[in-house]
Enzyme design. Sequence first.
Site, PDB file in Angstrom:
ATOM      1  CD  GLU A 181      66.404  -2.275  70.911  1.00  0.00           C
ATOM      2  OE1 GLU A 181      67.410  -1.959  71.550  1.00  0.00           O
ATOM      3  OE2 GLU A 181      65.250  -2.105  71.319  1.00  0.00           O
TER       4      GLU A 181
ATOM      5  CB  SER B 287      64.018   7.459  76.234  1.00  0.00           C
ATOM      6  OG  SER B 287      64.735   6.781  75.222  1.00  0.00           O
ATOM      7  CB  ALA B 288      67.572   9.987  72.795  1.00  0.00           C
ATOM      8  CG  ASP B 289      64.367   5.051  72.626  1.00  0.00           C
ATOM      9  OD1 ASP B 289      65.549   5.238  72.278  1.00  0.00           O
ATOM     10  OD2 ASP B 289      63.997   4.059  73.291  1.00  0.00           O
TER      11      ASP B 289
ATOM     12  CG  ASP C  75      66.022   9.431  82.517  1.00  0.00           C
ATOM     13  OD1 ASP C  75      66.065   9.408  81.269  1.00  0.00           O
ATOM     14  OD2 ASP C  75      66.522   8.544  83.235  1.00  0.00           O
TER      15      ASP C  75
ATOM     16  CB  VAL D  92      64.385   2.623  70.302  1.00  0.00           C
ATOM     17  CG1 VAL D  92      63.356   3.263  69.367  1.00  0.00           C
ATOM     18  CG2 VAL D  92      63.879   1.269  70.812  1.00  0.00           C
TER      19      VAL D  92
ATOM     20  CE  LYS E 235      64.325   1.577  78.976  1.00  0.00           C
ATOM     21  NZ  LYS E 235      65.671   1.670  79.582  1.00  0.00           N
TER      22      LYS E 235
ATOM     23  CE  LYS F 155      70.584   2.726  76.984  1.00  0.00           C
ATOM     24  NZ  LYS F 155      69.850   2.694  78.271  1.00  0.00           N
TER      25      LYS F 155
HETATM   26  N1  PSU Z   1      63.055  -1.783  76.986  1.00  0.00           N
HETATM   27  C1  PSU Z   1      63.393  -2.743  77.874  1.00  0.00           C
HETATM   28  N2  PSU Z   1      64.719  -2.977  78.089  1.00  0.00           N
HETATM   29  C2  PSU Z   1      65.698  -2.271  77.419  1.00  0.00           C
HETATM   30  C3  PSU Z   1      65.323  -1.270  76.481  1.00  0.00           C
HETATM   31  C4  PSU Z   1      63.992  -1.050  76.318  1.00  0.00           C
HETATM   32  O1  PSU Z   1      62.527  -3.379  78.478  1.00  0.00           O
HETATM   33  O2  PSU Z   1      66.886  -2.520  77.641  1.00  0.00           O
HETATM   34  C5  PSU Z   1      66.386  -0.466  75.766  1.00  0.00           C
HETATM   35  C6  PSU Z   1      66.018  -0.134  74.307  1.00  0.00           C
HETATM   36  O3  PSU Z   1      67.172  -0.288  73.518  1.00  0.00           O
HETATM   37  C7  PSU Z   1      65.631   1.334  74.388  1.00  0.00           C
HETATM   38  C8  PSU Z   1      66.573   1.825  75.461  1.00  0.00           C
HETATM   39  O4  PSU Z   1      65.825   2.032  73.187  1.00  0.00           O
HETATM   40  O5  PSU Z   1      66.532   0.774  76.428  1.00  0.00           O
HETATM   41  C9  PSU Z   1      66.166   3.156  76.043  1.00  0.00           C
HETATM   42  O6  PSU Z   1      67.149   3.559  76.913  1.00  0.00           O
HETATM   43  P1  PSU Z   1      67.102   5.025  77.590  1.00  0.00           P
HETATM   44  O7  PSU Z   1      65.942   4.985  78.541  1.00  0.00           O
HETATM   45  O8  PSU Z   1      68.412   5.148  78.248  1.00  0.00           O
HETATM   46  O9  PSU Z   1      66.899   5.989  76.465  1.00  0.00           O
HETATM   47 MN    MN Z   2      67.572   8.219  80.022  1.00  0.00          MN
END
Ligand code: PSU
Ligand code: MN
Length: 302
Positions: A24, A139-141, A137, A105, A158, A84
């Site tokens: 990524e 994540s779309a991951d 909340d 991701v 995370k 992002k």
């Molecule tokens: N893990 C971390 N720091 C980050 C990320 C993950 O410790 O910055 C990033 C990765 O790119 C992950 C994204 O896909 O955050 C997920 O963001 P969100 O929770 O907004 O979906």
């Molecule tokens: Mn989110």
Amino acid sequence: MINPVLSDDVATALADGVPVVALESTIFSHLGLPSPHNRDALDRCLTAIREGGAVPAVTAVLDGVARVGLGDDEHARILGPARKVAERDLAVAIAQEWDFGATTVSASVALSAHAGVRVFATGGIGGVHRGAESTGDISADLDAMAHHPVITVSAGAKAFLDLPRTLEYLETVGVPVLGWRHDHFPAFYTRSSGVPVPHRVETAAEVAGVLAARSRERSGLLVAVPIPEADALDAEMLDAVVAQALTDADEAGIVGAAVTPFVLGRIGDATAGRSVPANLALAENNARVAAEIAVAVAGRSS
Ligand code: PSU
Ligand code: MN
């Protein structure tokens, strides 16, 4: 539909059945790691993938074009300020011709799938946030892993997510979670969250076997690799710091995307800066394991 542009070396590798590992761009941009550590992280991940016998493929949106694999002269472009880009944002970043959209991701897994890349390495995935029962909340991951046939290699999620709920969600959407030579879901900076993984694997060949045998053609899987022992941070200290940081963020009215940098800053302060080298070590280690898996996947399909 989205049609990412592949670098020449990635296109050739895919055509010849040479293993490829996607990366990524968010973690290497200013959204993920501070300079100059981000450049170091990228160099170490690229080297680990090459030494493992695979071709690295950084994903990003550059000048409005979705890319899988960048030229060496282009890697510097992902080390700065970024917007992002999750999977749903890819279409917008392309249509509006963003200079640099940093793929998360979910976006990377999607671009990998469209390019035909089967293995993707990151640091930590997004997941179900603490308090998601009220904020929603998630994540779309997680959904991206359920909908694209790509193996994601990460050191868990995370640091400050709700890990039991993240695993429950992956169960619901049908994503196999494999512990890499480990019985517990790792917690990013620490080797174990205490939450058991559904399955443990010892070899890259087993992971390739799981990909080959899954029941849904368009679904992926998650390989959870604990941070190397020597680089792990102290779990109890980290738990306390994260809990306090989340309380402080809440009281200060910090919400949404601003929470991550705030909490990461606090972790950095509390560990006297040791969190950044830990982050680099786990990302490099994941890249190394991902290359091994990519070699096994390529071996199966040849
Ligand atoms: N893990 C971390 N720091 C980050 C990320 C993950 O410790 O910055 C990033 C990765 O790119 C992950 C994204 O896909 O955050 C997920 O963001 P969100 O929770 O907004 O979906
Ligand atoms: Mn989110």
